[in-house]
Design an enzyme around this catalytic site. Structure first.
Site, PDB file in Angstrom:
ATOM      1  N   ASP A 111     -13.833   5.270 -58.127  1.00 46.51           N
ATOM      2  CA  ASP A 111     -13.618   6.706 -57.882  1.00 46.51           C
ATOM      3  C   ASP A 111     -14.911   7.501 -57.717  1.00 46.51           C
ATOM      4  O   ASP A 111     -14.865   8.676 -57.326  1.00 46.51           O
ATOM      5  CB  ASP A 111     -12.777   7.317 -59.010  1.00 46.51           C
ATOM      6  CG  ASP A 111     -11.355   6.789 -59.013  1.00 46.51           C
ATOM      7  OD1 ASP A 111     -10.773   6.687 -57.923  1.00 46.51           O
ATOM      8  OD2 ASP A 111     -10.842   6.471 -60.093  1.00 46.51           O
ATOM      9  N   ASP A 170      -6.474   2.573 -52.488  1.00 42.31           N
ATOM     10  CA  ASP A 170      -7.196   3.848 -52.572  1.00 42.31           C
ATOM     11  C   ASP A 170      -8.706   3.660 -52.372  1.00 42.31           C
ATOM     12  O   ASP A 170      -9.406   4.551 -51.882  1.00 42.31           O
ATOM     13  CB  ASP A 170      -7.006   4.533 -53.937  1.00 42.31           C
ATOM     14  CG  ASP A 170      -5.668   4.277 -54.604  1.00 42.31           C
ATOM     15  OD1 ASP A 170      -5.049   3.246 -54.298  1.00 42.31           O
ATOM     16  OD2 ASP A 170      -5.270   5.076 -55.452  1.00 42.31           O
TER      17      ASP A 170
END
Ligand code: GLY
Length: 393
Positions: A111, A170
């Protein structure tokens, strides 16, 4: 006379039934900027907006290490880009600064890309700040420490002990940080591992029908693929809507950065899958295969991410029919999100309603969520530029 009167009533009814009230793209962007201007001075703590349940009017926040911390500064930078409002820029700088800690700490997960590239990345693009550039380069090196050459990918969630080496769809989004760094003073190695990660994802996580697993699990020592599973979707072999949106966007971006045709083709087929499975009202349910459909919650965030990715596909596709398909699909998504059913208007501080974060955990269901807003303003800006460049209405 009576005949004309009845005809007029009929026309009004037809228009009311077939046309959701919608905004043109400047109106959508004006709406976003006005909402930011209204809310930004009340976001005073050093925390980062994340979500709002139905009925709440202000954001629930998380700390700087939350995976979503980059989206609020990202929204501020985008709103500044459109409006030129210096007060918004000040807030953007204020919420960008603390994220520096992510670039220079041990990598916890993939992330880092969302956190640093939405904040410092947009900030650098708009200001050319040398300090920001160095922070982005440091963040790319930090992200690269998660690469496992045996598997050929970044380890998306090293903290997850249930699986050995895992990757999630993702993670495709966060390759942009590596590509950017490799072209802006960083090492060639960053480019190479980003390409390898995309190729491995394409081979194992993208299914033969161009749907995707959310998570791929690999043996961390010999690198072999063990299985595909879900974490945030309905089932291992169902289609989590946001996962498909991350993937189509990530492969389009990977084609932009590498020129590798297989990435373009993968993105196009993933986008086709997404478009073909949309329900009548044009916004996906949180998982395309939830058996509770049509009573399942929607995910406006998936729609916003997909719209932005499809606008990139419009720009990258050579074929006229493909261009039209992705432009029309993206415009339809943005138009629907801009309708009274999805805009929060004065209900709360967010731009949008009706996103779903983590359905299996019963968390963030049918809420306003910060990354839906981020990709909504990003997609709207992309659409505005495309319309201006091509003199489209
Ligand atoms: N990247 C986490 C999510 O999409 O929920």
């Amino acid at each position: 006379m009576k005949k004309y009167f009845l005809l007029a009533i009929l026309l009004v009814l037809i228009v009311a039934c077939t046309n959701q009230p919608s905004l043109n793209i400047n109106q959508a962007l004006d709406y976003c900027v006005a909402k930011v201007q209204k809310s930004m001075n009340s976001i005073t703590d050093e925390k980062y907006p994340r979500n709002m349940e139905n009925g709440q009017t202000s954001w629930n926040s998380k700390g700087v290490r939350s995976w979503t911390s980059g989206f609020w500064p990202g929204i501020l930078w985008r709103a500044y880009e459109y409006s030129g409002d210096e007060a918004i820029r000040k807030q953007a700088e204020r919420f960008t600064g603390p994220i520096q800690i992510i670039a220079n700490s041990k990598a916890r997960n993939h992330d880092i890309g969302f956190m640093v590239f939405c904040s410092f990345g947009n900030g650098y693009r708009l200001t050319g700040s040398e300090e920001y550039k160095q922070i982005i380069l440091a963040a790319a090196d930090t992200l690269a420490t998660l690469f496992n050459p045996k598997v050929g990918t970044i380890h998306s969630w090293p903290g997850n002990k249930e699986y050995q080496h895992n990757i999630i769809i993702d993670n495709m989004m966060n390759l942009e940080l590596l590509f950017w760094a490799s072209k802006n003073g960083g090492k060639q190695y960053l480019y190479d591992i980003a390409v390898k990660h995309a190729e491995t994802t394409m081979q194992y996580i993208v299914r033969p029908d161009y749907g995707t697993y959310h998570v791929g699990i690999f043996d961390s020592t010999d690198g072999h693929f063990i299985k595909g599973v879900t974490h945030q979707g309905y089932a291992d072999d169902s289609q989590w809507a946001r996962g498909q949106a991350w993937g189509l966007y990530g492969f389009a971006m990977s084609y932009r950065e590498t020129g590798k045709k297989e990435f373009l083709e993968t993105s196009q087929k993933m986008a086709d899958y997404f478009i073909d499975r949309l329900p009548k009202d044009g916004i996906p349910y949180w998982d395309f295969d939830d058996p509770k459909i049509p009573d399942a919650p929607k995910d406006a965030s998936a729609a916003a991410i997909a719209a932005s990715g499809m606008l990139e596909l419009y720009q990258l596709s050579a074929d006229a029919a493909a261009k039209t398909r992705y432009l029309n699909a993206a415009q339809a998504l943005i138009k629907r999100l801009s309708s009274t059913d999805y805009l929060s208007r004065d209900k709360n501080m967010a731009f949008l309603l009706h996103s779903t974060g983590h359905h299996p955990k019963n968390s963030e269901i049918d809420v306003s969520i910060i990354y839906a807003d981020y990709y909504f303003i990003e997609a709207s800006l992309r659409l505005k530029k495309i319309k201006e460049q091509n003199s489209l209405k």
